[in-house]
Design an enzyme around this catalytic site. Structure first.
Site, PDB file in Angstrom:
ATOM      1  N   LYS A 191      37.414  42.104  40.275  1.00 29.30           N
ATOM      2  CA  LYS A 191      37.900  43.276  41.004  1.00 29.30           C
ATOM      3  C   LYS A 191      39.185  43.843  40.402  1.00 29.30           C
ATOM      4  O   LYS A 191      39.341  45.067  40.307  1.00 29.30           O
ATOM      5  CB  LYS A 191      38.091  42.953  42.483  1.00 29.30           C
ATOM      6  N   ASP A 260      42.894  46.751  44.383  1.00 32.78           N
ATOM      7  CA  ASP A 260      41.972  45.643  44.084  1.00 32.78           C
ATOM      8  C   ASP A 260      41.781  44.733  45.299  1.00 32.78           C
ATOM      9  O   ASP A 260      41.303  43.611  45.164  1.00 32.78           O
ATOM     10  CB  ASP A 260      42.432  44.852  42.863  1.00 32.78           C
ATOM     11  N   GLU A 321      42.258  26.633  40.639  1.00 37.96           N
ATOM     12  CA  GLU A 321      40.943  27.149  41.047  1.00 37.96           C
ATOM     13  C   GLU A 321      39.776  26.315  40.525  1.00 37.96           C
ATOM     14  O   GLU A 321      38.640  26.516  40.947  1.00 37.96           O
ATOM     15  CB  GLU A 321      40.753  28.590  40.547  1.00 37.96           C
TER      16      GLU A 321
END
Length: 378
Positions: A191, A260, A321
């Site tokens: 995004k 975004d 992550e």
């Protein structure tokens, strides 16, 4: 994402249907090489350096991630497809289409097959006049002169006649119908990359989420039960503050803004991460804040399947992550889609980009622009 390269190309034709040849070249460049963001007017010029039919000429500005030699390979391939035959002899020739790389940012490239800036550009009015139409703040890196100075110094007095305006491929997208677009997606959907790319190409203002320094995020990935509520409250407060501050800089009735994220993403993640009791409390606070926020004119949701998301997350390499489970991403995707269905007043466009790479493949980026165009046209 790094800024895209700004490339100037010059296009000419003096065989066959000259206008059709040039329009076909522009379309192919936009589809295959990079985003054509500006086009000059179309000029007619007597043949230069040899006796032949008059040329049609134009110049354009391209935004692309490709390097200069990749662009050269691409334009040579387009020339060939459009019927250009290059003969082994040196010198000037008639041609159905001629595409020259004039400038690549403000770099100097001197290789066997590519010289940039084009070594003769300052001597050719049919290059300089169309370039003037592009209104660029570009300086010749060797001569250290801006375009008005190059025009003034040029000894070429060839008359170039304006024939007509040419339409940029971006004009038909008509994004000016919107003042505020939000682009959303799951973790790793791209995004921010798409937001930055569209903003550069359409000269828009950006509102980008700032979250990398959230102190609860690494802790959350280690112990979700313990840190879910402080993480989601922290994100909600940060997003409210950020979007309020960022949007306050702009005029929502005049500026074109691409963001975004939209603040309702907070609710999506909270529903997945919080217990039922925590979520009920969180939602009450969220709804108070949400009433205060400007709503986007268009909300784009980039859908990617979980396997592709995991691949993207691995590639971008943020350490905290790397252990995100597939089940968590599945829940986030479902949360977004369920929420979107429950909001009939939200002007939503869902684009499946699971098999797309809109950074490396220009065709995939054009696909996204076409999807936006179809949404506007409905």
């Amino acid at each position: 994402m790094n800024n895209q390269h700004q490339v100037i190309l010059s296009i000419g034709s003096n065989q066959g249907n000259r206008l059709e040849n040039i329009e076909s070249a522009i379309a192919a460049i936009h589809q295959q090489i990079g985003t054509v963001v500006k086009i000059s007017k179309l000029y007619e010029t007597l043949s230069w350096g040899f006796e032949s039919d008059a040329f049609y000429n134009c110049a354009l500005v391209l935004h692309t991630q490709k390097e200069a030699h990749e662009i050269l390979v691409g334009v040579l391939a387009i020339e060939k497809i459009l019927g250009r035959v290059r003969f082994g002899t040196e010198g000037y020739q008639s041609r159905t289409i001629d595409i020259d790389v004039i400038a690549f940012d403000e770099e100097i490239i001197m290789s066997e097959d590519l010289q940039v800036p084009h070594p003769h550009m300052q001597e050719r009015m049919f290059v300089l006049l169309p370039m003037r139409d592009l209104n660029l703040d570009w300086r010749h890196p060797i001569l250290q002169k801006y375009l008005p100075e190059l025009l003034q110094a040029s000894e070429d007095k060839t008359f170039c006649k304006v024939i007509q305006k040419l339409q940029s491929p971006l004009q038909k997208i008509q994004l000016e119908h919107f003042n505020y677009i939000a682009i959303e997606g799951n973790i790793g959907a791209g995004k921010t990359t798409l937001t930055t790319k569209i903003a550069e190409d359409f000269n828009a203002k950006t509102v980008l989420e700032r979250f990398a320094d959230n102190p609860f995020l690494p802790k959350f990935y280690e112990d979700q039960n313990r840190y879910a509520f402080p993480l989601e409250m922290s994100f909600l407060a940060d997003r409210y503050q950020q979007i309020s501050d960022d949007l306050a800089q702009f005029d929502l009735f005049k500026d074109f803004i691409v963001a975004d994220y939209h603040i309702f993403k907070s609710l999506i993640f909270a529903k997945v991460t919080l217990t039922d009791d925590e979520y009920r409390l969180y939602r009450k606070l969220f709804e108070i804040i949400y009433k205060e926020m400007p709503k986007p004119d268009l909300y784009i949701y980039l859908y990617q399947n979980t396997d592709r998301l995991l691949e993207n997350i691995k590639q971008r390499g943020r350490s905290y992550e790397q252990e995100i489970p597939a089940e968590y991403l599945d829940k986030i995707n479902k949360g977004y889609l369920d929420y979107i269905k429950s909001q009939p007043d939200l002007n939503v466009l869902i684009i499946d980009v699971s098999d797309k790479d809109f950074v490396k493949n220009q065709e995939d980026y054009v696909f996204i622009l076409e999807e936006i165009h179809h949404k506007i046209s409905r």
